[in-house]
Design a protein around this motif. Structure first.
Motif, PDB file in Angstrom:
ATOM      1  N   ARG A 113       0.842  -1.204   0.000  1.00  0.00           N
ATOM      2  CA  ARG A 113       0.000   0.000   0.000  1.00  0.00           C
ATOM      3  C   ARG A 113       0.880   1.259   0.000  1.00  0.00           C
ATOM      4  O   ARG A 113       0.590   2.224  -0.644  1.00  0.00           O
ATOM      5  N   ARG A 114       2.012   1.186   0.742  1.00  0.00           N
ATOM      6  CA  ARG A 114       2.810   2.420   0.811  1.00  0.00           C
ATOM      7  C   ARG A 114       3.564   2.703  -0.498  1.00  0.00           C
ATOM      8  O   ARG A 114       4.108   3.781  -0.673  1.00  0.00           O
ATOM      9  N   SER A 115       3.569   1.739  -1.423  1.00  0.00           N
ATOM     10  CA  SER A 115       4.211   2.012  -2.719  1.00  0.00           C
ATOM     11  C   SER A 115       3.253   2.618  -3.724  1.00  0.00           C
ATOM     12  O   SER A 115       3.641   2.921  -4.839  1.00  0.00           O
ATOM     13  N   ARG A 116       2.001   2.796  -3.318  1.00  0.00           N
ATOM     14  CA  ARG A 116       1.044   3.386  -4.272  1.00  0.00           C
ATOM     15  C   ARG A 116       1.108   4.904  -4.177  1.00  0.00           C
ATOM     16  O   ARG A 116       0.225   5.548  -3.641  1.00  0.00           O
ATOM     17  N   LEU A 205      14.100  13.808   4.422  1.00  0.00           N
ATOM     18  CA  LEU A 205      12.654  13.945   4.633  1.00  0.00           C
ATOM     19  C   LEU A 205      12.012  12.566   4.759  1.00  0.00           C
ATOM     20  O   LEU A 205      11.143  12.326   5.610  1.00  0.00           O
ATOM     21  N   TYR A 206      12.445  11.657   3.920  1.00  0.00           N
ATOM     22  CA  TYR A 206      11.922  10.293   3.946  1.00  0.00           C
ATOM     23  C   TYR A 206      12.207   9.658   5.316  1.00  0.00           C
ATOM     24  O   TYR A 206      11.321   9.082   5.947  1.00  0.00           O
ATOM     25  N   LEU A 207      13.451   9.823   5.764  1.00  0.00           N
ATOM     26  CA  LEU A 207      13.825   9.235   7.057  1.00  0.00           C
ATOM     27  C   LEU A 207      13.005   9.848   8.192  1.00  0.00           C
ATOM     28  O   LEU A 207      12.517   9.136   9.081  1.00  0.00           O
ATOM     29  N   CYS A 208      12.848  11.177   8.179  1.00  0.00           N
ATOM     30  CA  CYS A 208      12.098  11.849   9.255  1.00  0.00           C
ATOM     31  C   CYS A 208      10.686  11.268   9.323  1.00  0.00           C
ATOM     32  O   CYS A 208      10.184  10.942  10.409  1.00  0.00           O
ATOM     33  N   ALA A 209      10.042  11.144   8.155  1.00  0.00           N
ATOM     34  CA  ALA A 209       8.665  10.648   8.145  1.00  0.00           C
ATOM     35  C   ALA A 209       8.595   9.232   8.699  1.00  0.00           C
ATOM     36  O   ALA A 209       7.690   8.894   9.459  1.00  0.00           O
ATOM     37  N   HIS A 210       9.561   8.398   8.331  1.00  0.00           N
ATOM     38  CA  HIS A 210       9.495   6.998   8.733  1.00  0.00           C
ATOM     39  C   HIS A 210       9.925   6.776  10.177  1.00  0.00           C
ATOM     40  O   HIS A 210       9.450   5.856  10.829  1.00  0.00           O
ATOM     41  N   VAL A 211      10.829   7.640  10.662  1.00  0.00           N
ATOM     42  CA  VAL A 211      11.331   7.422  12.023  1.00  0.00           C
ATOM     43  C   VAL A 211      10.412   8.071  13.069  1.00  0.00           C
ATOM     44  O   VAL A 211      10.211   7.528  14.154  1.00  0.00           O
ATOM     45  N   ALA A 213       7.079   9.121  12.874  1.00  0.00           N
ATOM     46  CA  ALA A 213       5.615   9.012  12.895  1.00  0.00           C
ATOM     47  C   ALA A 213       5.176   7.662  12.365  1.00  0.00           C
ATOM     48  O   ALA A 213       5.935   6.978  11.668  1.00  0.00           O
ATOM     49  N   ASP A 214       3.955   7.302  12.732  1.00  0.00           N
ATOM     50  CA  ASP A 214       3.362   6.059  12.235  1.00  0.00           C
ATOM     51  C   ASP A 214       2.296   6.390  11.197  1.00  0.00           C
ATOM     52  O   ASP A 214       1.767   7.510  11.185  1.00  0.00           O
ATOM     53  N   PRO A 215       1.958   5.408  10.332  1.00  0.00           N
ATOM     54  CA  PRO A 215       0.911   5.676   9.348  1.00  0.00           C
ATOM     55  C   PRO A 215      -0.340   6.201  10.034  1.00  0.00           C
ATOM     56  O   PRO A 215      -0.728   5.721  11.100  1.00  0.00           O
ATOM     57  N   GLY A 216      -0.938   7.225   9.447  1.00  0.00           N
ATOM     58  CA  GLY A 216      -2.150   7.819  10.021  1.00  0.00           C
ATOM     59  C   GLY A 216      -1.865   9.019  10.894  1.00  0.00           C
ATOM     60  O   GLY A 216      -2.761   9.820  11.159  1.00  0.00           O
ATOM     61  N   ASP A 217      -0.616   9.184  11.352  1.00  0.00           N
ATOM     62  CA  ASP A 217      -0.282  10.358  12.171  1.00  0.00           C
ATOM     63  C   ASP A 217      -0.349  11.624  11.319  1.00  0.00           C
ATOM     64  O   ASP A 217      -0.098  11.591  10.111  1.00  0.00           O
ATOM     65  N   ALA A 218      -0.645  12.752  11.992  1.00  0.00           N
ATOM     66  CA  ALA A 218      -0.823  14.006  11.244  1.00  0.00           C
ATOM     67  C   ALA A 218       0.486  14.778  11.126  1.00  0.00           C
ATOM     68  O   ALA A 218       1.287  14.830  12.059  1.00  0.00           O
ATOM     69  N   ALA A 232       7.194  12.321   0.137  1.00  0.00           N
ATOM     70  CA  ALA A 232       7.860  11.523   1.176  1.00  0.00           C
ATOM     71  C   ALA A 232       6.889  11.254   2.325  1.00  0.00           C
ATOM     72  O   ALA A 232       6.809  10.132   2.846  1.00  0.00           O
ATOM     73  N   PHE A 233       6.114  12.260   2.711  1.00  0.00           N
ATOM     74  CA  PHE A 233       5.224  12.096   3.865  1.00  0.00           C
ATOM     75  C   PHE A 233       4.063  11.171   3.514  1.00  0.00           C
ATOM     76  O   PHE A 233       3.668  10.335   4.315  1.00  0.00           O
ATOM     77  N   ARG A 234       3.547  11.313   2.292  1.00  0.00           N
ATOM     78  CA  ARG A 234       2.445  10.424   1.895  1.00  0.00           C
ATOM     79  C   ARG A 234       2.934   8.981   1.813  1.00  0.00           C
ATOM     80  O   ARG A 234       2.222   8.055   2.172  1.00  0.00           O
ATOM     81  N   SER A 235       4.149   8.813   1.341  1.00  0.00           N
ATOM     82  CA  SER A 235       4.640   7.431   1.186  1.00  0.00           C
ATOM     83  C   SER A 235       4.791   6.759   2.542  1.00  0.00           C
ATOM     84  O   SER A 235       4.767   5.536   2.639  1.00  0.00           O
ATOM     85  N   ALA A 236       4.949   7.559   3.600  1.00  0.00           N
ATOM     86  CA  ALA A 236       5.036   6.983   4.945  1.00  0.00           C
ATOM     87  C   ALA A 236       3.639   6.818   5.549  1.00  0.00           C
ATOM     88  O   ALA A 236       3.505   6.446   6.710  1.00  0.00           O
ATOM     89  N   GLY A 237       2.607   7.141   4.765  1.00  0.00           N
ATOM     90  CA  GLY A 237       1.229   6.948   5.240  1.00  0.00           C
ATOM     91  C   GLY A 237       0.748   8.057   6.155  1.00  0.00           C
ATOM     92  O   GLY A 237      -0.244   7.896   6.868  1.00  0.00           O
TER      93      GLY A 237
END
Ligand SMILES: Cc1ncc(COP(=O)(O)O)c(C=O)c1O
Length: 495
Positions: A113-116, A205-211, A213-218, A232-237
């Motif tokens: 899902r995160r690759s969409r 940016l990619y790392l910040c989003a993944h480290v 926050a969790d998917p669904g976080d604002a 980057a932020f959308r790809s982390a959900g």
């Protein structure tokens, strides 16, 4: 025809004038015949001698091709029974298209899902040469090519003798050089061991989003804002909360109403991307206070800051942070060259170990020689000299663009005036749509980016993002003339 007419039995014909060596052509042709079912598993292939005769090739050529096919498992040679197509291969190797669904629907069912990442456009256009007014490029003639070639030669010699790629934060002399540079230029407070070298701001940016926050976080996202940050932020959900921008930058009070407790906030305080406004001091304190009370993290993307240096320089947001809530992202794409692909993250001490571990799952440190070259480029003062020369030139070119807009596009475009960077926004007058305007400009050879492509939700005013850093004043003037006539023609057809 002989007993085993190779042309018929192998069913292959070598393409005329392919330019590939003959043995490779034969190898490819026989492999294709096996894969598309013309040569079935277990079927005999002629001896190298008769195949050579049949195809008019030397025996060595055929032998080389057959040996390669045997090494890869397509053919098997048995003493006494000659050479055959391997028996273990499936009878039908042809691809079977699944009926009914479109290829993209079939793919969507088979990727995570995160690759969409549907809002990431087709990026192949970026390979095209830039046409005037496309933003993003630096002036190539300013780049100290000879100096960098000397540094590169020296560091490549060293790195071959003693490869130093074991520091998981990045090459230490580069981290030292960066920590001194950002302290001096941007007031950033850090030790070299808080600096993580990454593959450009994008990886940060990619790392910040993944480290963080969790998917669904604002996450609060500037609107309009940097599209690649959004990706980057959308790809982390993450759930994007679009926060508007006014003359003082991010409107923190609106953000608080929309989402009082975000996990993250992304800001470009020194030069808002793309509007160019600077975040006011009041807003900086409001944002830091939110981070303190709501335990939110702030990602400060300081991408153009060095061009602000001089009398108008405002220290980084990180320099005001008393609570270790700000992660400072820096890059060399603007100050040196985008293809260098080196950026850095200045991390609060408490996050260093986690980021280092997570980065280790993604890649090791960036290329060692490039880091060493860059370390010397900064520590020997070349970066500062290069920035001073760039600032002077870009200021002149910004003036050229503003003058041209005033004289040639009066009543059509209204230039925003930000501090010097590498581009500006020209707002469209008379209610023209920016995407239609960009299309009309493209027909006349002008690459202008519609402001709406930076929008998360909507933009208040339509505009075009126009670059000036890499174009001579004469080119800028001619391009604005073209742009103005494209826009006037639009008015006539629209009216
Ligand atoms: C807002 C913003 N941040 C960062 C960057 C630099 O990103 P990178 O280092 O990945 O090239 C850019 C480049 O266009 C940008 O516009």
């Amino acid at each position: 025809m002989g007993k085993h007419p190779a042309g018929t039995l192998l069913g292959v014909a070598l393409p005329a004038g392919s330019g590939e060596p003959l043995h490779r052509q034969l190898y490819l042709a026989v492999k294709a015949a096996i894969l598309d079912g013309r040569l079935r598993p277990g079927s005999r292939v002629p001896s190298t001698r008769s195949a050579a005769e049949e195809l008019g090739l030397s025996r060595t050529t055929v032998l080389t091709a057959f040996e390669q096919l045997a090494a890869e498992g397509y053919l098997e040679a048995r003493v006494g029974s000659g050479t055959r197509v391997a028996r273990g291969l499936p009878a039908d190797l042809r691809p079977h298209p699944a009926p009914g669904r479109r290829p993209e629907q079939r793919l969507a069912a088979r990727i995570s899902r995160r690759s969409r990442v549907d809002d990431v456009p087709n990026l192949s256009f970026l390979g095209r040469a830039a046409r005037p007014l496309r933003p993003g490029g630096a002036e190539p003639s300013l780049f100290p090519t000879a100096l960098c070639s000397r540094l590169a030669a020296r560091h490549w010699r060293r790195i071959i003798r003693s490869p130093h790629n074991s520091d998981s934060l990045g090459y230490r002399p580069l981290r030292v050089a960066i920590s001194e540079h950002v302290a001096k230029m941007r007031g950033v407070r850090c030790e070299p061991d808080q600096v993580l070298i990454v593959g450009g701001a994008q990886q940060a940016l990619y790392l910040c989003a993944h480290v963080l926050a969790d998917p669904g976080d604002a996450i609060w996202m500037e609107d309009p804002g940097y599209p690649r940050a959004r990706w980057a932020f959308r790809s982390a959900g993450l759930r994007l909360v679009p926060v508007p921008i006014d003359g003082e930058g991010l409107v923190v009070s609106v953000g608080t109403k929309l989402c009082p407790s975000p996990r993250l906030a992304y800001v470009t305080p020194s030069f808002q991307c793309p509007l160019g406004v600077m975040l006011s001091l009041t807003r900086r304190f409001e944002l830091l206070s939110l981070a303190r009370h709501r335990r939110a993290w702030i990602i400060e993307d300081d991408y153009f800051s060095e061009y602000r240096a001089g009398s108008k320089a405002v220290a980084s947001l990180q320099s005001l942070d008393q609570d270790d809530r700000v992660l400072y992202v820096g890059n060399f794409s603007k100050s040196i060259v985008p293809s260098l692909r080196i950026g850095y993250l200045v991390l609060p001490g408490v996050l260093v170990e986690t980021f280092t571990r997570v980065r280790a799952t993604l890649s090791r440190q960036p290329p060692g020689a490039d880091q060493a070259i860059l370390a010397e480029f900064i520590s020997e003062g070349h970066l500062e000299r290069h920035l001073r020369a760039s600032q002077r030139l870009y200021r002149e070119r910004q003036d050229a663009l503003v003058d041209a807009l005033r004289s040639e596009a009066n009543g059509l475009l209204d230039a925003s005036l930000a501090g010097t960077g590498m581009y500006l926004v020209a707002f469209l007058q008379n209610g023209r749509h920016d995407r239609a305007a960009a299309r009309a400009a493209a027909i006349r050879g002008i690459d202008a980016i519609p402001l709406s492509s930076f929008a998360v939700k909507r933009v208040e005013r339509a505009g075009l993002v126009l670059g000036y850093a890499s174009y001579e004043p004469a080119v800028i003037r001619r391009s604005v003339e073209q742009l103005a006539s494209a826009l006037s023609a639009m008015t006539r057809t629209e009216g």
